[in-house]
Design an enzyme around this catalytic site. Structure first.
Site, PDB file in Angstrom:
ATOM      1  N   SER A   6      11.907  58.184   7.321  1.00  0.00           N
ATOM      2  CA  SER A   6      11.092  58.435   6.254  1.00  0.00           C
ATOM      3  C   SER A   6      11.205  57.845   4.941  1.00  0.00           C
ATOM      4  O   SER A   6      12.297  57.733   4.262  1.00  0.00           O
ATOM      5  CB  SER A   6      10.755  60.027   6.150  1.00  0.00           C
ATOM      6  OG  SER A   6       9.902  60.400   5.162  1.00  0.00           O
ATOM      7  N   CYS A  15      10.874  72.296   4.359  1.00  0.00           N
ATOM      8  CA  CYS A  15       9.970  72.548   5.514  1.00  0.00           C
ATOM      9  C   CYS A  15      10.072  74.236   5.821  1.00  0.00           C
ATOM     10  O   CYS A  15       9.009  74.441   6.743  1.00  0.00           O
ATOM     11  CB  CYS A  15      10.251  71.714   6.937  1.00  0.00           C
ATOM     12  SG  CYS A  15      10.054  70.101   6.414  1.00  0.00           S
ATOM     13  N   GLN A  18      17.651  61.872   7.104  1.00  0.00           N
ATOM     14  CA  GLN A  18      18.703  62.348   6.110  1.00  0.00           C
ATOM     15  C   GLN A  18      19.644  61.319   5.852  1.00  0.00           C
ATOM     16  O   GLN A  18      20.220  61.293   4.817  1.00  0.00           O
ATOM     17  CB  GLN A  18      19.164  63.732   6.082  1.00  0.00           C
ATOM     18  CG  GLN A  18      18.305  64.700   5.893  1.00  0.00           C
ATOM     19  CD  GLN A  18      18.091  64.834   4.368  1.00  0.00           C
ATOM     20  OE1 GLN A  18      18.414  64.187   3.477  1.00  0.00           O
ATOM     21  NE2 GLN A  18      16.825  65.640   4.084  1.00  0.00           N
ATOM     22  N   THR A  57      -5.895  53.879  10.614  1.00  0.00           N
ATOM     23  CA  THR A  57      -5.665  52.574   9.823  1.00  0.00           C
ATOM     24  C   THR A  57      -4.257  52.255   9.155  1.00  0.00           C
ATOM     25  O   THR A  57      -3.801  53.501   8.584  1.00  0.00           O
ATOM     26  CB  THR A  57      -6.741  52.274   8.705  1.00  0.00           C
ATOM     27  OG1 THR A  57      -8.123  52.479   9.351  1.00  0.00           O
ATOM     28  CG2 THR A  57      -6.515  51.142   8.012  1.00  0.00           C
ATOM     29  N   GLY A 110       8.328  61.400   8.524  1.00  0.00           N
ATOM     30  CA  GLY A 110       9.224  61.626   9.415  1.00  0.00           C
ATOM     31  C   GLY A 110       8.987  62.804  10.610  1.00  0.00           C
ATOM     32  O   GLY A 110       9.189  62.530  11.823  1.00  0.00           O
ATOM     33  N   THR A 111       8.056  63.476  10.254  1.00  0.00           N
ATOM     34  CA  THR A 111       7.618  64.600  10.972  1.00  0.00           C
ATOM     35  C   THR A 111       6.915  64.140  12.200  1.00  0.00           C
ATOM     36  O   THR A 111       7.270  64.382  13.359  1.00  0.00           O
ATOM     37  CB  THR A 111       6.762  65.614  10.331  1.00  0.00           C
ATOM     38  OG1 THR A 111       7.914  66.820   9.574  1.00  0.00           O
ATOM     39  CG2 THR A 111       6.056  66.834  11.526  1.00  0.00           C
ATOM     40  N   HIS A 113      10.064  58.701   1.772  1.00  0.00           N
ATOM     41  CA  HIS A 113      10.421  59.673   0.578  1.00  0.00           C
ATOM     42  C   HIS A 113      11.466  60.221   0.334  1.00  0.00           C
ATOM     43  O   HIS A 113      11.871  60.635  -0.569  1.00  0.00           O
ATOM     44  CB  HIS A 113       9.157  60.725   0.500  1.00  0.00           C
ATOM     45  CG  HIS A 113       9.540  61.997   1.428  1.00  0.00           C
ATOM     46  ND1 HIS A 113       9.883  63.175   0.793  1.00  0.00           N
ATOM     47  CD2 HIS A 113       9.326  62.122   2.747  1.00  0.00           C
ATOM     48  CE1 HIS A 113      10.187  63.826   1.872  1.00  0.00           C
ATOM     49  NE2 HIS A 113       9.676  63.517   2.955  1.00  0.00           N
TER      50      HIS A 113
END
Length: 379
Positions: free
Chosen positions: A197, A323, A177, A235, A69-70, A199
């Site tokens: 994201s 974070c 989120q 990659t 996400g970042t 995770h």
């Protein structure tokens, strides 16, 4: 241990793990290689791209896979700003964005951009009239999160998107989120660009995605990059992406059922707090919020102490965005919502997931009751 920090990260689901193992074994080739093994990996990558586009009602050509996400946030905003800087130097965001975007905009300020940080009300929502007033002829992009990761407040994304489109302003939204918890339709919501994201939805860490409407020009942050249509170098993680899409398919099939279950768990939790008369205030919007994220202020006790005491009772909660952990500064979200620095430090976050039960919540309430009682004894 009772895990109540799903907004920070989630364990991988069995289906996502199984997909990863199978893809890593059968599709290990570099998707950019021209031999048959590489071509097989490329075909799987194309299927994943097509499926993600379908889930958000976007175009296959607009999907770019990232390392999370970042990176998705940073590459999306920078790529769009790079391509449209000739139109102006004004950008709009909010005071409560995820750290990846908040610090990016601070950096863009140092690079000569003019940034408007929209304020929020006490519930963490922006006001549309503030956004309207902020737009100038030099505004090229606005980045406004779909929902806040600390208090769960949802922004009126469709209305925001419509307003920005009328003014020709590119709209990026951090949907990390909300993806898998709320139905996302980039066309109905007038979202030009979004980030997600893996995770957060029981997929692997280190995998994410950007969507940019193919009609909108972008300029790569890394010249001469060849992967993901030049969007990023490196990659492509085909097994991780396949696992991500498996997790996305599964969670999106069950959005409504999980929302209902989270609402029931939330009501039970808040009822227990009231019944025990605990000195706790629920933060965030009363209606426009994600049901599985509950931001709380524990009166007179620092959130970090509450978190550590819960940890002693084998319960994992947080003091806000993962974070920001390790930084002693109070929650930016709480400060933006009008809290004093001392009040903002009393913040904790509880977030539910697919394995959360009422018994888990009862044990959390017992722990919070013990912590509150200890405070009274020291007064």
């Amino acid at each position: 241990m009772i895990y109540l920090d799903y907004a920070a990260t989630t364990p991988m689901s069995e289906k996502a793990l199984q997909t990863y193992v199978e893809a890593a074994s059968a599709y290990f080739g570099n998707a950019s290689s021209l031999h048959d093994i590489g071509s097989a990996a490329e075909r799987l990558l194309t299927l994943c791209r097509r499926e993600l586009a379908y889930i958000i009602n976007g175009e296959e050509r607009g999907v770019y896979f990232t390392s999370g996400g970042t990176e998705a946030n940073i590459l999306a905003v920078r790529s769009l700003v790079n391509a449209h800087r000739h139109r102006g130097n004004h950008l709009i965001t909010t005071e409560i964005e995820h750290a990846s975007l908040y610090h990016l905009f601070k950096q863009l300020e140092m690079e000569g951009f003019s940034i408007t940080y929209l304020p929020v009300d006490r519930f963490g929502q922006i006001r549309l009239h503030d956004l309207q007033r902020a737009i100038t002829p030099k505004t090229i992009l606005a980045s406004i999160q779909h929902a806040n990761s600390e208090i769960g407040t949802i922004q009126p994304i469709a209305e925001i998107g419509q307003l920005l489109r009328r003014h020709g302003v590119i709209f990026h939204s951090d949907c990390v989120q909300t993806f898998g918890k709320i139905r996302i339709d980039v066309k109905k919501m007038c979202i030009d660009s979004l980030s997600i994201s893996a995770h957060k939805i029981y997929g692997p860490k280190g995998v994410g995605a950007v969507y940019i409407d193919p009609r909108i020009n972008w300029q790569p942050c890394f010249p001469n990059a060849t992967h993901e249509y030049g969007f990023r170098p490196g990659t492509v993680n085909v097994p991780g992406i396949a696992s991500f899409i498996t997790a996305a398919q599964h969670i999106c099939e069950n959005i409504e059922a999980e929302q209902t279950r989270f609402e029931q768990l939330r009501r039970h939790f808040l009822a227990m707090i009231r019944e025990k008369q605990l000195p706790i205030t629920v933060e965030g919007h009363p209606h426009m919020r994600l049901p599985h994220i509950i931001g709380l202020s524990v009166h007179g006790i620092e959130g970090q102490y509450v978190m550590l005491e819960c940890n002693r009772d084998n319960i994992a909660i947080s003091t806000g965005s993962a974070c920001q952990i390790g930084k002693q500064a109070p929650s930016r979200t709480m400060l933006a919502a009008g809290k004093s620095a001392e009040e903002a430090k009393q913040f904790i976050r509880v977030s539910f997931g697919k394995w959360t039960t009422e018994k888990d919540i009862d044990q959390l309430v017992s722990s919070l009751e013990r912590i509150s009682q200890q405070r009274k004894e020291f007064e």
